[in-house]
Design an enzyme around this catalytic site. Structure first.
Site, PDB file in Angstrom:
ATOM      1  N   SER A 129      46.657  34.150  33.749  1.00 28.68           N
ATOM      2  CA  SER A 129      47.870  34.689  33.126  1.00 28.68           C
ATOM      3  C   SER A 129      49.031  33.707  33.230  1.00 28.68           C
ATOM      4  CB  SER A 129      48.234  35.987  33.853  1.00 28.68           C
ATOM      5  OG  SER A 129      49.573  36.323  33.604  1.00 28.68           O
ATOM      6  N   TYR A 154      50.356  40.723  41.163  1.00 33.57           N
ATOM      7  CA  TYR A 154      49.491  40.479  39.995  1.00 33.57           C
ATOM      8  C   TYR A 154      49.304  38.970  39.794  1.00 33.57           C
ATOM      9  CZ  TYR A 154      48.195  39.923  35.076  1.00 33.57           C
ATOM     10  OH  TYR A 154      47.572  39.549  33.911  1.00 33.57           O
TER      11      TYR A 154
HETATM   12  N1  LIG Z   1      47.749  41.453  27.406  1.00 31.48           N
HETATM   13  C1  LIG Z   1      48.434  40.443  27.936  1.00 31.48           C
HETATM   14  O1  LIG Z   1      49.569  40.164  27.541  1.00 31.48           O
HETATM   15  C2  LIG Z   1      47.817  39.605  29.035  1.00 31.48           C
HETATM   16  C3  LIG Z   1      48.560  38.476  29.484  1.00 31.48           C
HETATM   17  C4  LIG Z   1      48.012  37.695  30.485  1.00 31.48           C
HETATM   18  C5  LIG Z   1      46.781  37.985  31.014  1.00 31.48           C
HETATM   19  N2  LIG Z   1      46.089  39.076  30.586  1.00 31.48           N
HETATM   20  C6  LIG Z   1      44.779  39.365  31.173  1.00 31.48           C
HETATM   21  O2  LIG Z   1      43.842  39.522  30.136  1.00 31.48           O
HETATM   22  C7  LIG Z   1      42.843  40.465  30.538  1.00 31.48           C
HETATM   23  C8  LIG Z   1      42.739  41.568  29.515  1.00 31.48           C
HETATM   24  O3  LIG Z   1      44.000  42.202  29.400  1.00 31.48           O
HETATM   25  P1  LIG Z   1      44.316  43.390  28.408  1.00 31.48           P
HETATM   26  O4  LIG Z   1      45.716  43.220  27.966  1.00 31.48           O
HETATM   27  O5  LIG Z   1      43.226  43.510  27.428  1.00 31.48           O
HETATM   28  O6  LIG Z   1      44.303  44.610  29.444  1.00 31.48           O
HETATM   29  P2  LIG Z   1      43.556  46.028  29.376  1.00 31.48           P
HETATM   30  O7  LIG Z   1      44.031  46.784  30.564  1.00 31.48           O
HETATM   31  O8  LIG Z   1      43.745  46.633  28.039  1.00 31.48           O
HETATM   32  O9  LIG Z   1      42.044  45.640  29.551  1.00 31.48           O
HETATM   33  C9  LIG Z   1      41.384  45.530  30.789  1.00 31.48           C
HETATM   34  C10 LIG Z   1      40.164  46.424  30.751  1.00 31.48           C
HETATM   35  O10 LIG Z   1      39.451  46.209  31.971  1.00 31.48           O
HETATM   36  C11 LIG Z   1      39.064  47.449  32.478  1.00 31.48           C
HETATM   37  N3  LIG Z   1      38.997  47.311  33.943  1.00 31.48           N
HETATM   38  C12 LIG Z   1      40.037  47.196  34.813  1.00 31.48           C
HETATM   39  N4  LIG Z   1      39.562  47.116  36.068  1.00 31.48           N
HETATM   40  C13 LIG Z   1      38.209  47.148  35.977  1.00 31.48           C
HETATM   41  C14 LIG Z   1      37.171  47.112  36.934  1.00 31.48           C
HETATM   42  N5  LIG Z   1      37.429  47.039  38.245  1.00 31.48           N
HETATM   43  N6  LIG Z   1      35.888  47.182  36.513  1.00 31.48           N
HETATM   44  C15 LIG Z   1      35.600  47.293  35.189  1.00 31.48           C
HETATM   45  N7  LIG Z   1      36.552  47.360  34.232  1.00 31.48           N
HETATM   46  C16 LIG Z   1      37.832  47.282  34.635  1.00 31.48           C
HETATM   47  C17 LIG Z   1      40.091  48.444  32.043  1.00 31.48           C
HETATM   48  O11 LIG Z   1      39.557  49.761  31.950  1.00 31.48           O
HETATM   49  C18 LIG Z   1      40.511  47.897  30.682  1.00 31.48           C
HETATM   50  O12 LIG Z   1      39.789  48.537  29.646  1.00 31.48           O
HETATM   51  C19 LIG Z   1      43.254  40.946  31.930  1.00 31.48           C
HETATM   52  O13 LIG Z   1      42.565  40.161  32.871  1.00 31.48           O
HETATM   53  C20 LIG Z   1      44.734  40.633  31.977  1.00 31.48           C
HETATM   54  O14 LIG Z   1      45.176  40.464  33.302  1.00 31.48           O
HETATM   55  C21 LIG Z   1      46.579  39.898  29.596  1.00 31.48           C
END
Ligand SMILES: NC(=O)c1ccc[n+]([C@@H]2O[C@H](COP(=O)([O-])OP(=O)(O)OC[C@H]3O[C@@H](n4cnc5c(N)ncnc54)[C@H](O)[C@@H]3O)[C@@H](O)[C@H]2O)c1
Length: 340
Positions: A129, A154
């Site tokens: 991230s 985080y």
């Molecule tokens: N959206 C953003 O702006 C952003 C920015 C930087 C990093 N990220 C990273 O990208 C990745 C995806 O983010 P997103 O925005 O799609 O978030 P999101 O929360 O929509 O997706 C994450 C998914 O992982 C699942 N999950 C969480 N913990 C889990 C576990 N222990 N076992 C199995 N499933 C689990 C959740 O149910 C969810 O469906 C994450 O790692 C997040 O930290 C996202």
């Protein structure tokens, strides 16, 4: 038949879009998600239902923190490509729920690495991230800058993931790519993120909370661009840095491991108040602002240097914010049946 790809967090925002794209491209996808209730589970189910229409999509409801469940999936599928997006996301939530981050992001990620060790993969890609840049002031943020001052748990777990991934890549020769995403937005997005809550509240005539009195900038990145970057990187597993590279202080690659980290961001930060104006224009309604001080754990500005990514895959995110917001608002109104 193309190689199987295991996507964790497949019912999540980015995981859904990525899985969709991979299935369209002919890859069989094994989706893993624990479907937790951090936000609306119905939205996760709706995304999943769309993926389930594909013949080559298999879904397993598994928590990556449950090593037995995760290993059973690896035993069954032996996936050559693993893309780990499952994580407890969100900066603000980590203040109240630290253990959720410890379980999913630290324990869960350790399990992913152990699984890739025992069931060797051709390439592991995982979500880091932009938050790892923490208190850094030098802009744009480069993968060659030190990232030793995270300002939220985080961010600390994401930085820890990068260190853990490097170690496993070194010890077990696992080709690993870390991806620092910058504020990803788009249709089927995350209801906890500002662009989503702003849209909801503007449409419903409620106040929107604007932290640091709006004096912030974000490098908003459209989800299709993120997906394009990931898909292109799949067939570029990193190799160990050699030769003259050993003498340059590169922090994003290693002579000890087939390991690499990239920024994936739009490279065009937008001021929060300008962002709100654009959203008002797209929605066709004024926002009522509640100006508030800076929240702990937040960063004032994000801005990605994406030269490494451009050099490697000849692509960088480029969707203009107006176009991306148009698509998001259109989806939002359709999905929530908002008239007008
Ligand atoms: N959206 C953003 O702006 C952003 C920015 C930087 C990093 N990220 C990273 O990208 C990745 C995806 O983010 P997103 O925005 O799609 O978030 P999101 O929360 O929509 O997706 C994450 C998914 O992982 C699942 N999950 C969480 N913990 C889990 C576990 N222990 N076992 C199995 N499933 C689990 C959740 O149910 C969810 O469906 C994450 O790692 C997040 O930290 C996202």
């Amino acid at each position: 038949m193309k190689r199987h790809i295991l996507v964790t967090g497949a019912a999540g925002f980015i995981g859904y879009h990525l899985s969709n794209r991979l299935l369209d491209n002919g890859y069989p996808v094994i989706g893993i998600d624990n479907l937790n209730d951090y936000y609306d589970v119905q939205l996760k189910a709706a995304r999943l239902n769309r993926l389930k229409k594909y013949k080559h999509f298999s879904f397993l409801q598994v928590d990556i923190a449950d090593h037995k469940g995760l290993f059973a999936a690896f035993e069954k599928w032996n996936p050559p490509i693993v893309i780990n997006l499952a994580a407890q996301a969100g900066v603000r939530y980590s203040i109240e729920n630290p253990y959720s981050y410890v379980d999913s992001n630290l324990k869960g990620f350790a399990n992913i690495l152990e699984a890739c060790r025992h069931y060797p993969v051709e390439h592991l890609l995982y979500a880091s991230s932009s938050s790892v840049y923490g208190a850094n002031r030098k802009l744009p943020f480069s993968t060659n800058d030190p990232v030793d001052h995270p300002v939220s748990l985080y961010a600390a777990t994401k930085k820890a993931n990068e260190l853990m991934a490097h170690t496993y890549s070194h010890l077990y020769h696992i080709p690993v790519t870390g991806l620092r995403f910058f504020t990803v937005y788009g249709p089927w997005g995350r209801p906890d993120m500002a662009y989503f809550t702003f849209t909801k509240n503007i449409l419903e005539g409620n106040k929107i909370k604007v932290f640091n009195h709006g004096d912030m900038k974000r490098d908003f990145t459209y989800v299709d661009d993120i997906v394009e970057g990931i898909v292109r990187l799949i067939d570029h597993p990193p190799v160990k840095a050699t030769g003259s590279q050993q003498d340059t202080p590169n922090l994003n690659r290693s002579e000890h491991a087939p390991y690499r980290v990239y920024n994936i961001g739009n490279n065009k930060p937008v001021h929060l108040l300008d962002f709100i104006k654009k959203l008002e224009l797209t929605i066709g309604k004024k926002a009522i602002l509640e100006l508030l001080p800076m929240q702990s754990g937040d960063m004032k500005e994000t801005y990605a240097d994406i030269s490494d990514l451009q050099e490697k895959i000849g692509f960088s995110p480029h969707t203009p914010i107006d176009e991306g917001l148009e698509k998001f608002v259109e989806w939002y109104k359709n999905y929530y049946r908002v008239s007008g």
